[in-house]
Design a protein around this motif. Structure first.
Motif, PDB file in Angstrom:
ATOM      1  N   GLY A 158       0.822  -1.201   0.000  1.00 32.35           N
ATOM      2  CA  GLY A 158       0.000   0.000   0.000  1.00 32.35           C
ATOM      3  C   GLY A 158       0.856   1.251   0.000  1.00 32.35           C
ATOM      4  N   ASP A 159       0.202   2.387  -0.116  1.00 29.21           N
ATOM      5  CA  ASP A 159       0.887   3.679  -0.100  1.00 29.21           C
ATOM      6  C   ASP A 159       0.936   4.222   1.319  1.00 29.21           C
ATOM      7  N   THR A 160       2.002   4.934   1.618  1.00 23.05           N
ATOM      8  CA  THR A 160       2.157   5.530   2.942  1.00 23.05           C
ATOM      9  C   THR A 160       3.060   6.748   2.805  1.00 23.05           C
ATOM     10  N   ALA A 161       3.477   7.284   3.919  1.00 19.86           N
ATOM     11  CA  ALA A 161       4.477   8.349   3.944  1.00 19.86           C
ATOM     12  C   ALA A 161       5.408   8.070   5.117  1.00 19.86           C
ATOM     13  N   LEU A 162       6.687   8.387   4.951  1.00 21.56           N
ATOM     14  CA  LEU A 162       7.655   8.232   6.025  1.00 21.56           C
ATOM     15  C   LEU A 162       7.917   9.610   6.634  1.00 21.56           C
ATOM     16  N   PRO A 163       7.411   9.841   7.846  1.00 21.89           N
ATOM     17  CA  PRO A 163       7.585  11.157   8.488  1.00 21.89           C
ATOM     18  C   PRO A 163       9.046  11.403   8.837  1.00 21.89           C
ATOM     19  N   GLN A 164       9.466  12.636   8.662  1.00 15.80           N
ATOM     20  CA  GLN A 164      10.821  13.051   8.996  1.00 15.80           C
ATOM     21  C   GLN A 164      10.791  13.947  10.245  1.00 15.80           C
ATOM     22  N   THR A 165      11.962  14.243  10.781  1.00 17.09           N
ATOM     23  CA  THR A 165      12.025  15.101  11.965  1.00 17.09           C
ATOM     24  C   THR A 165      12.400  16.526  11.600  1.00 17.09           C
ATOM     25  N   GLU A 166      12.185  16.891  10.336  1.00 16.94           N
ATOM     26  CA  GLU A 166      12.501  18.226   9.839  1.00 16.94           C
ATOM     27  C   GLU A 166      11.245  18.809   9.216  1.00 16.94           C
ATOM     28  N   HIS A 167      11.238  20.137   9.063  1.00 18.01           N
ATOM     29  CA  HIS A 167      10.042  20.828   8.593  1.00 18.01           C
ATOM     30  C   HIS A 167      10.383  21.792   7.460  1.00 18.01           C
ATOM     31  N   LEU A 168       9.374  22.091   6.663  1.00 22.89           N
ATOM     32  CA  LEU A 168       9.492  23.125   5.638  1.00 22.89           C
ATOM     33  C   LEU A 168       9.453  24.498   6.304  1.00 22.89           C
ATOM     34  N   PRO A 169       9.832  25.557   5.585  1.00 22.71           N
ATOM     35  CA  PRO A 169       9.840  26.896   6.195  1.00 22.71           C
ATOM     36  C   PRO A 169       8.493  27.309   6.789  1.00 22.71           C
ATOM     37  N   ASP A 170       7.394  26.798   6.246  1.00 22.27           N
ATOM     38  CA  ASP A 170       6.078  27.168   6.782  1.00 22.27           C
ATOM     39  C   ASP A 170       5.685  26.335   8.000  1.00 22.27           C
ATOM     40  N   GLY A 171       6.592  25.467   8.460  1.00 27.56           N
ATOM     41  CA  GLY A 171       6.320  24.666   9.644  1.00 27.56           C
ATOM     42  C   GLY A 171       5.735  23.302   9.357  1.00 27.56           C
ATOM     43  N   THR A 172       5.425  23.009   8.095  1.00 19.41           N
ATOM     44  CA  THR A 172       4.878  21.709   7.732  1.00 19.41           C
ATOM     45  C   THR A 172       5.944  20.618   7.874  1.00 19.41           C
ATOM     46  N   ARG A 173       5.595  19.549   8.559  1.00 22.15           N
ATOM     47  CA  ARG A 173       6.550  18.438   8.688  1.00 22.15           C
ATOM     48  C   ARG A 173       6.807  17.808   7.320  1.00 22.15           C
ATOM     49  N   ILE A 174       8.051  17.447   7.067  1.00 22.80           N
ATOM     50  CA  ILE A 174       8.399  16.778   5.822  1.00 22.80           C
ATOM     51  C   ILE A 174       7.992  15.307   5.925  1.00 22.80           C
ATOM     52  N   ASP A 175       7.004  14.919   5.154  1.00 18.93           N
ATOM     53  CA  ASP A 175       6.563  13.526   5.060  1.00 18.93           C
ATOM     54  C   ASP A 175       6.863  13.046   3.643  1.00 18.93           C
ATOM     55  N   LEU A 176       7.668  12.007   3.526  1.00 18.15           N
ATOM     56  CA  LEU A 176       8.107  11.552   2.208  1.00 18.15           C
ATOM     57  C   LEU A 176       7.228  10.404   1.713  1.00 18.15           C
ATOM     58  N   PRO A 177       6.586  10.568   0.546  1.00 23.39           N
ATOM     59  CA  PRO A 177       5.735   9.507   0.001  1.00 23.39           C
ATOM     60  C   PRO A 177       6.507   8.201  -0.162  1.00 23.39           C
ATOM     61  N   ALA A 178       5.857   7.100   0.181  1.00 25.97           N
ATOM     62  CA  ALA A 178       6.520   5.797   0.179  1.00 25.97           C
ATOM     63  C   ALA A 178       5.507   4.707  -0.151  1.00 25.97           C
ATOM     64  N   ARG A 179       6.033   3.522  -0.384  1.00 27.01           N
ATOM     65  CA  ARG A 179       5.212   2.325  -0.631  1.00 27.01           C
ATOM     66  C   ARG A 179       5.670   1.249   0.350  1.00 27.01           C
ATOM     67  N   TRP A 180       4.726   0.544   0.957  1.00 21.95           N
ATOM     68  CA  TRP A 180       5.098  -0.528   1.880  1.00 21.95           C
ATOM     69  C   TRP A 180       4.701  -1.883   1.302  1.00 21.95           C
ATOM     70  N   PHE A 181       5.440  -2.904   1.731  1.00 25.64           N
ATOM     71  CA  PHE A 181       5.223  -4.278   1.277  1.00 25.64           C
ATOM     72  C   PHE A 181       5.348  -5.218   2.474  1.00 25.64           C
ATOM     73  N   VAL A 182       4.428  -6.176   2.576  1.00 25.96           N
ATOM     74  CA  VAL A 182       4.611  -7.317   3.476  1.00 25.96           C
ATOM     75  C   VAL A 182       4.981  -8.513   2.596  1.00 25.96           C
ATOM     76  N   LEU A 183       6.073  -9.208   2.967  1.00 22.95           N
ATOM     77  CA  LEU A 183       6.688 -10.185   2.076  1.00 22.95           C
ATOM     78  C   LEU A 183       6.943 -11.519   2.773  1.00 22.95           C
ATOM     79  N   ALA A 184       6.954 -12.577   1.971  1.00 24.96           N
ATOM     80  CA  ALA A 184       7.362 -13.906   2.411  1.00 24.96           C
ATOM     81  C   ALA A 184       8.235 -14.505   1.314  1.00 24.96           C
ATOM     82  N   ARG A 185       8.979 -15.547   1.665  1.00 29.30           N
ATOM     83  CA  ARG A 185       9.719 -16.286   0.638  1.00 29.30           C
ATOM     84  C   ARG A 185       8.725 -16.961  -0.295  1.00 29.30           C
ATOM     85  N   ALA A 186       9.016 -16.903  -1.571  1.00 26.09           N
ATOM     86  CA  ALA A 186       8.123 -17.523  -2.565  1.00 26.09           C
ATOM     87  C   ALA A 186       8.100 -19.033  -2.354  1.00 26.09           C
TER      88      ALA A 186
END
Length: 239
Positions: A211-239
């Motif tokens: 699914g889609d998610t975001a990885l939050p960072q501990t830094e902010h943009l000049p307007d104070g918005t937290r930097i959240d980086l768009p990401a994709r997550w996977f749950v995996l097993a051995r084939a």
């Protein structure tokens, strides 16, 4: 095979110049924003009586939380300095920490032999690995899982580049924590959106959920918005 000396030196330099203060690394978000929700996505598929290995654990913030959800938690990182941070932050020894190069197949197999089938937690490692090393990182995940382990992998998507560009081009230039990442030659969001699932499948992994998610960072943009980086997550097993 090992990572390049340049890449190793970049990470050692970064972590040596980072203090022990929580959140000093830009990706050192509180577990409530990372390992907590990620565990909720992973645990329906995973056997929590197996150990969990946190790959690219950094200073161990997420590893210490994972130790509360799994029978045993082991954090590994390329950087000796990062492992030093992690051990100092965990005086009670809730988790275990050791230096490991994920590209070193012999060392990865040795860890697998010690732990047995192992769950894996990996947040944003493939995207910043050097291109020639990314397949080996995916293969390390598969090696550690064995037959019974499950993995949670989250990687930045190409959309994160626009967010980083916005941060870099602010009035004062890159925020301090992001500036330090670039100063050490580290390059976030290097892998393409198609590359990550292809690498995982090529390593012999089956995608059980994603699914889609975001990885939050501990830094902010000049307007104070937290930097959240768009990401994709996977749950995996051995084939």
């Amino acid at each position: 095979m090992d990572v390049s000396q340049r890449y190793r030196a970049s990470w050692e330099g970064y972590w040596r110049e980072t203090s022990d203060a929580p959140g000093e690394a830009i990706w050192d978000a509180d577990p409530s924003l990372c390992a907590v929700p990620h565990s909720e996505l992973m645990l329906p598929y995973a056997d929590a009586t197996l150990p969990v290995a946190d790959l690219g654990c950094g200073n161990g913030t997420q590893t210490r939380y994972l130790a509360t959800r799994f029978a045993r938690a082991v954090g590994v990182d390329l950087s000796h300095a990062a492992i030093g941070h992690a051990r100092r932050a965990d005086p009670a020894g809730a988790a275990e920490f050791e230096q490991l190069d994920l590209v070193d197949g012999v060392a990865v197999r040795a860890l697998r032999d010690r732990l047995g089938d192992t769950n894996v937690y990996m947040r944003a490692v493939i995207h910043q690995s050097e291109p020639q090393d990314r397949a080996a990182v995916a293969e390390a995940v598969a090696t550690l899982l064995g037959a019974r382990g499950r993995a949670f992998v989250a990687e930045l998507t190409s959309a994160s580049k626009a967010v980083l560009q916005q941060a870099v081009t602010g009035p004062g230039g890159p925020p301090e924590k992001l500036r330090r990442v670039f100063a050490h030659g580290l390059k976030p969001a290097g892998a393409t959106d198609e590359e990550v699932p292809e690498l995982l499948r090529a390593a012999g992994l089956t995608i059980l959920a994603s699914g889609d998610t975001a990885l939050p960072q501990t830094e902010h943009l000049p307007d104070g918005t937290r930097i959240d980086l768009p990401a994709r997550w996977f749950v995996l097993a051995r084939a």
